[in-house]
Structures are given as structure tokens and as C-alpha cells.
Write an enzyme that holds these catalytic residues in place. Structure first.
Site, PDB file in Angstrom:
ATOM      1  N   LYS A 190       0.840  -1.202   0.000  1.00 58.67           N
ATOM      2  CA  LYS A 190       0.000   0.000   0.000  1.00 58.67           C
ATOM      3  C   LYS A 190       0.877   1.254   0.000  1.00 58.67           C
ATOM      4  CE  LYS A 190      -3.507   2.353   2.721  1.00 58.67           C
ATOM      5  NZ  LYS A 190      -4.461   2.333   3.809  1.00 58.67           N
ATOM      6  N   GLU A 196      10.554  -4.565   4.610  1.00 60.62           N
ATOM      7  CA  GLU A 196      10.626  -5.989   4.239  1.00 60.62           C
ATOM      8  C   GLU A 196      10.313  -6.164   2.753  1.00 60.62           C
ATOM      9  OE1 GLU A 196       8.933  -4.752   6.823  1.00 60.62           O
ATOM     10  OE2 GLU A 196       9.006  -6.090   8.571  1.00 60.62           O
ATOM     11  N   GLY A 248      -4.870  -1.709   4.874  1.00 59.21           N
ATOM     12  CA  GLY A 248      -4.032  -2.827   4.426  1.00 59.21           C
ATOM     13  C   GLY A 248      -4.670  -4.184   4.689  1.00 59.21           C
ATOM     14  N   ARG A 249      -5.195  -4.389   5.890  1.00 58.84           N
ATOM     15  CA  ARG A 249      -5.747  -5.711   6.237  1.00 58.84           C
ATOM     16  C   ARG A 249      -7.156  -5.924   5.680  1.00 58.84           C
ATOM     17  NH1 ARG A 249      -4.636  -2.432  10.357  1.00 58.84           N
ATOM     18  NH2 ARG A 249      -6.312  -1.640  11.677  1.00 58.84           N
ATOM     19  N   GLU A 334      -4.727  -6.570  14.832  1.00 55.91           N
ATOM     20  CA  GLU A 334      -4.226  -5.255  14.425  1.00 55.91           C
ATOM     21  C   GLU A 334      -5.371  -4.230  14.478  1.00 55.91           C
ATOM     22  OE1 GLU A 334      -0.642  -4.547  11.578  1.00 55.91           O
ATOM     23  OE2 GLU A 334      -2.409  -4.311  10.337  1.00 55.91           O
ATOM     24  N   HIS A 365      -4.970 -33.119  17.714  1.00 56.51           N
ATOM     25  CA  HIS A 365      -3.821 -33.934  18.130  1.00 56.51           C
ATOM     26  C   HIS A 365      -2.676 -33.058  18.607  1.00 56.51           C
ATOM     27  CE1 HIS A 365      -5.741 -37.592  16.674  1.00 56.51           C
ATOM     28  NE2 HIS A 365      -6.284 -36.773  15.789  1.00 56.51           N
ATOM     29  N   LYS A 494       9.227  -0.532  14.290  1.00 54.66           N
ATOM     30  CA  LYS A 494       9.811  -0.192  12.981  1.00 54.66           C
ATOM     31  C   LYS A 494      10.881   0.883  13.159  1.00 54.66           C
ATOM     32  CE  LYS A 494       5.695  -0.791  10.055  1.00 54.66           C
ATOM     33  NZ  LYS A 494       4.728  -0.087   9.227  1.00 54.66           N
TER      34      LYS A 494
HETATM   35  O1  F6P Z   1       2.126  -4.090  10.016  1.00 53.71           O
HETATM   36  C1  F6P Z   1       1.784  -2.795   9.688  1.00 53.71           C
HETATM   37  C2  F6P Z   1       1.269  -2.668   8.285  1.00 53.71           C
HETATM   38  O2  F6P Z   1       1.107  -1.318   8.022  1.00 53.71           O
HETATM   39  C3  F6P Z   1      -0.037  -3.426   8.017  1.00 53.71           C
HETATM   40  O3  F6P Z   1      -1.138  -2.749   8.465  1.00 53.71           O
HETATM   41  C4  F6P Z   1       0.026  -3.600   6.554  1.00 53.71           C
HETATM   42  O4  F6P Z   1      -0.884  -4.554   6.100  1.00 53.71           O
HETATM   43  C5  F6P Z   1       1.469  -4.001   6.376  1.00 53.71           C
HETATM   44  O5  F6P Z   1       2.172  -3.198   7.328  1.00 53.71           O
HETATM   45  C6  F6P Z   1       2.032  -3.809   5.012  1.00 53.71           C
HETATM   46  O6  F6P Z   1       1.993  -2.466   4.591  1.00 53.71           O
HETATM   47  P1  F6P Z   1       2.185  -2.063   3.095  1.00 53.71           P
HETATM   48  O7  F6P Z   1       1.092  -2.680   2.293  1.00 53.71           O
HETATM   49  O8  F6P Z   1       2.130  -0.574   3.065  1.00 53.71           O
HETATM   50  O9  F6P Z   1       3.524  -2.571   2.635  1.00 53.71           O
END
Ligand code: F6P
Length: 529
Positions: A190, A196, A248-249, A334, A365, A494
Site C-alpha cells: 500500500k 521488508e 491494508g488488512r 491489528e 492432536h 519499525k
Molecule cells: O504491520 C503494519 C502494516 O502497516 C499493516 O497494516 C500492513 O498490512 C502491512 O504493514 C504492510 O503495509 P504495506 O502494504 O504498506 O507494505
């Protein structure tokens, strides 16, 4: 008396009442279940009775669930700390009724993007691509990864792989056997700044160049920041944008769902959207007492805030939903893992519970021992399809069904000391030995569970299930008076990771760190090449 106090008193009054006693009423199951389309939700195996339900519904009304629900659908800025509307529902508003934000209808852009995604997906499905790698994390990973797994029987496009962790092991293992010339890389972010994802995207680009692929033709991006995707070098024709009013979620219904659309095809993806839209309509129109997301939320409030059960287990008896617990962890934790209310005041009660789980029967199990006989009560949420996708293995499905139904029954009924004594006596135990052995075979019972049934896990049904949980989270958030759509709690870690990076790579010494962090860094330095 306010509804919270009334519910707390009610809990005290019924805490020792066996749930099975409620079944002396022959209409118990009928009165404590609800249906939306062909989805059936049974919450009769909980300690909620008519008076409790009435108090929970009154609480929902008092907290303005209906009004806030309408505000959300109409594009009000209910994400107050980010000053944003919350309109993931617009992404599945396939019939295009206007949805206004700041005086402008957002639907033409939503439908144009969907059309562009369909064209692109068909091109990839009909071309030479054998594999798609989605690089994203959190909401830009869990949704499509979970759904691609859930809809495996409908998967007729290229293979899909999901890289999320910055741990190099993730991307190394996923790319190892792929052909760089026939792989499409989708960078899903987003913000297009997530460390990452951007690190993995750069690694994937280098891999593609090194192995004869062409990133100019084989990279796509999904983001609300088109300028950053262009800066990264992605062809604007391969960029699918969305707006900041998609959290995002909550984003798998739009561009973030591209890998899913490529996997199952635009038609099945439309069915997935239709399922969610169907649940949206039910949620928006149904009376609170017949409203599946509302009832699921009220059961959650009863168990987590009133009974003080700290966790809830999500237990799909549907192997292809094995990623659903992880998906729901982000969606619920979240969203509702907050400490302050909308006003900024501390919440006077616990907010979102710990959500965890695994697919049945595997969980049986592993951790069901604790659920049945442990000292903590864990409300269980079972899910089950009436039929699987393997007609030739119908006997497997019957066993699956029997196990799922047996678990909710066993949790409710338990086994008394007398029943346990009879069992061990039949095995030949006597006297003190019999007593001791019997104690270990007692099940306290009275452990609550709900069961969600659906005909079959097809794209439409998956859309219904995910929208059901999204709206459940929303209702719980409104009742708790918290903001479910921001996530400030992820920021501090972060920031500190950024400041620690030079300490880890050795360009800065550990003198400014606390002694624990300094010792950990020191160990890592001494044990790395
Ligand atoms: O973990 C924090 C967060 O902002 C989530 O809400 C989101 O889904 C994820 O990082 C990834 O963010 P982006 O889509 O901006 O890379």
C-alpha cells in the site's frame, strides 16, 4: 444500570449454570442460531440466554452500531486518527451504486481498476508465465496467500508463491526452483515503503536480471503510491492503484487480490467479490438480532469482555482454510488490539482478544487437550463445509464432520467423575487407584463454542466468510469505542529497527544501547562470519 454492569451481573449469576441445561428448551438451537443466505451460524452452545442476548443487543444499540455501520458504508471518516474513510466495501460494490467521498463518487475509478486487473490477469493467464511471486507483508500478503490456498480447487492459472519475511530464507526458498524468464513478480505494498517488501523486491529484481528475465516486462505493482512504483522502475501499465480509504488488512478485494485473480481467473474472483457483497448487504440491512456479523461480535464481547476469556480459537474443519487463523490474527488483533478509546482515554476494559487456531482435525492432536481439560476457558469458533471438493473421498468428509460436531458436543457436555469412575472400573481399577485414575479422565465441560456452516468452500462462500469476519471486527470495535482502522502499535518497533541497523552492521557501536541489547548484539557479532 448500564449494560456493561448488567452483563457483568448476569455473568456472575449464570457462570455455574451448565450450558447443556439450556438445551432443556427444545427450541434452544433454533433461537440461538441465524442464517444469512445459505450460511448458518449456531451460537447455542454458549452460556448466552435470552436475557443476556437482549442485554448484548441493547449494548450494541447504545453504542450506536447501526448508525456507525451506515456511516462506514456512506464514506464517513471513521478512521479518525488517520482522517480517512473506511470503504473496503466499495471494492466489492460490483453494481456500482455511487459511494461518495468528499463529494465525489469513487465507484467509476474502482470499477475501472477492476476492469484493468481483469485484462492484465487474462493476459498473464493466457501467456507464457508459469509462476507468480507476490511480494508483500501483512495485509499485502496474508489475504491473497490465504485465499489462494482456500480456493485451490479453482486454481487454473500459473502457480502462486508468496514472499513476505525479510529473512532471506523466505525469498531464497521460494525463488530457488523458479524460471526467471517465466515468472511474474508482483510487488504488493500500500505504502511502497515497507522495508521488508522493498528489500525483497530489490532482491527479486536482481535475481531476475541475473537469470535472464526482464523486470521491465515481468514486474507489476499494487499500491496507493504510484510515484514510488515508477521510481522503482515498474511500467505504469503494470501498476494497479487504490485509495487510502482501503486499509491494508481489508485490501484483498482490490488490486492486492491480483495474484488471487490470476490464480483463479476473473470470473471466479468476481464470485468472491459477490460473496462479500452479499454479506455486506446482509450486514447493512438485517435486524441486529438476525445479523450474523453482529451476533458473532456479541458472542465475542460476551466471552472476551464479560466472561474475561483472554483468547479465542478459530478452528476451521476445512484444511484449505489452514491460513485463516493467521489471516484473522492480523484482521482482528491489528484492528482491535488498542489501549485507548476514540476519545484518547484509557479503555476501562480489555479490548481485542488473542486470536489463534489451526485447522481441524490436526489441532485435536496438538492443543485440544488444553481446551478440554486445561485451567483456562477458550471459546472455540468451529467452521465446516457441508461438502468437500473430493466426491471420491466422501468418507473422509464424513469423518471430518463427525469430528467437528463431536468436539463442540464434548466441550459442552464434559464427563463427570462418576462417568469417569465407571470407565476406569471397567478397565479393572479398584480402590484408591480407581479414584486417582478417574480424576484424570474427568472433563469439566461447559466450555463454549460456536459453529459456522456453509455448503462448500467456493469463491462466493470465501467472500462471505471474510466479509463476515471484517464486519464482526467492526462491530466489536464500535462496542468497545475504539478505532479499529489504524495501527499505531506497529510503529515503534519499525523506528527502533531502523536505528538499530547500524549497530547490527557494526558501523555504530553499542554504547548507546541498554545492556541487554548490547549483549545480544555482541553475541551475534561473535557468532556471525
Ligand atoms: O504491520 C503494519 C502494516 O502497516 C499493516 O497494516 C500492513 O498490512 C502491512 O504493514 C504492510 O503495509 P504495506 O502494504 O504498506 O507494505
Amino acid at each position: 444500570m448500564n449494560h456493561w454492569n448488567a452483563l457483568a451481573d448476569k455473568h456472575q449469576a449464570v457462570n455455574d449454570r451448565p450450558i447443556k441445561q439450556l438445551f432443556e428448551d427444545p427450541s434452544r438451537a433454533k433461537n440461538f442460531s441465524a442464517q444469512a443466505g445459505d450460511m448458518y451460524f449456531d451460537f447455542s452452545k454458549t452460556n448466552i440466554d435470552a436475557e443476556t442476548l437482549e442485554a448484548l443487543l441493547a449494548l450494541a444499540s447504545e453504542m450506536k452500531v447501526p448508525e456507525t455501520r451506515e456511516a462506514m458504508f456512506q464514506g464517513a471518516r471513521i478512521n479518525e486518527t488517520e482522517d480517512r474513510a473506511v470503504l473496503h466495501t466499495a471494492l466489492r460494490n460490483l453494481d456500482g451504486e455511487p459511494v461518495m467521498v468528499d463529494g465525489a463518487d469513487v465507484m467509476p475509478e474502482v470499477l475501472d481498476t477492476l476492469a484493468a486487473m481483469r485484462t492484465f490477469a487474462e493476459k498473464i493467464r493466457g501467456g507464457h508465465f508459469t509462476d507468480v511471486v507476490n511480494i508483500g507483508i501483512g495485509g499485502s500478503d496474508l489475504g491473497p496467500a490465504m485465499a489462494v490456498c482456500a480456493l485451490a480447487p479453482y486454481h487454473d492459472g500459473p502457480r502462486c508463491h508468496f514472499v513476505s519475511n525479510v529473512d532471506g530464507a523466505d525469498i531464497a526458498d521460494k525463488l530457488r526452483d523458479l524460471d526467471a524468464k517465466t515468472t511474474l513478480v508482483i510487488v504488493a505494498s500500500k505504502t511502497f515503503t515497507t522495508i521488508e517488501t522493498m528489500t525483497n523486491a530489490r532482491t527479486a529484481r536482481a535475481w531476475m536480471i541475473d537469470h535472464g528475465g526482464d523486470p521491465a516486462k515481468q514486474f507489476a505493482a499494487l499500491s496507493t503510491a504510484p510515484d514510488k512504483t515508477v521510481e522503482f522502475g515498474i511500467d505504469p501499465a503494470h501498476v494497479f492503484g487504490f485509495q487510502d480509504w482501503v486499509g491494508g488488512r481489508y485490501s484483498m478485494w482490490g488490486p492486492i487480490g491480483l495474484s488471487l485473480m490470476i490464480a483463479i481467473g476473473p470470473k471466479a474472483f468476481d464470485a468472491f467479490l459477490r460473496g462479500a457483497q452479499d454479506m455486506d448487504r446482509h450486514f447493512r440491512a438485517a435486524d441486529l438480532q438476525e445479523n450474523l456479523p453482529v451476533l458473532l461480535a456479541l458472542v465475542g464481547i460476551w466471552h472476551n469482555q464479560i466472561c474475561d476469556y483472554a483468547t479465542r480459537a478459530v478452528l476451521p474443519y476445512d484444511e484449505r482454510l489452514n491460513m485463516l487463523p493467521s489471516y484473522l490474527q492480523q484482521l482482528e488483533m491489528e484492528s482491535n488490539g488498542k489501549g485507548v478509546m476514540r476519545s484518547g482515554d484509557d479503555s476501562p476494559r480489555h479490548t481485542g482478544p488473542v486470536v489463534w487456531g489451526a485447522s481441524g482435525t490436526n489441532g485435536q492432536h496438538a492443543f485440544y487437550q488444553l481446551i478440554h481439560q486445561g485451567t483456562r476457558v477458550i471459546p472455540c469458533e468451529f467452521m465446516l463445509a457441508a461438502q468437500g471438493h473430493e466426491p471420491e473421498l466422501a468418507h473422509h468428509h464424513q469423518l471430518l464432520v463427525a469430528n467437528c460436531l463431536a468436539q463442540s458436543k464434548a466441550l459442552m457436555q464434559g464427563r463427570t467423575l462418576d462417568e469417569a469412575r465407571a470407565i476406569v472400573a471397567a478397565k479393572g481399577f479398584e480402590g484408591d487407584d480407581l479414584e486417582r485414575q478417574a480424576c484424570h479422565r474427568v472433563f469439566p465441560g461447559n466450555r463454549p463454542s460456536t459453529t459456522l456452516l456453509y455448503p462448500q468452500l467456493d469463491p462466493f462462500t470465501l467472500g462471505q466468510i471474510i466479509a463476515l469476519y471484517e464486519h464482526r471486527v467492526f462491530v466489536e470495535g464500535v462496542i468497545l469505542d475504539i478505532i479499529s482502522f489504524d495501527q499505531w502499535g506497529v510503529e515503534l518497533g519499525k523506528e527502533l529497527a531502523t536505528t538499530l541497523q547500524p549497530v547490527v552492521d557494526g558501523t555504530k557501536d553499542t554504547s548507546g544501547e541498554d545492556s541487554s541489547t548490547a549483549a545480544l548484539v555482541d553475541f551475534i557479532h561473535r557468532h556471525s562470519a
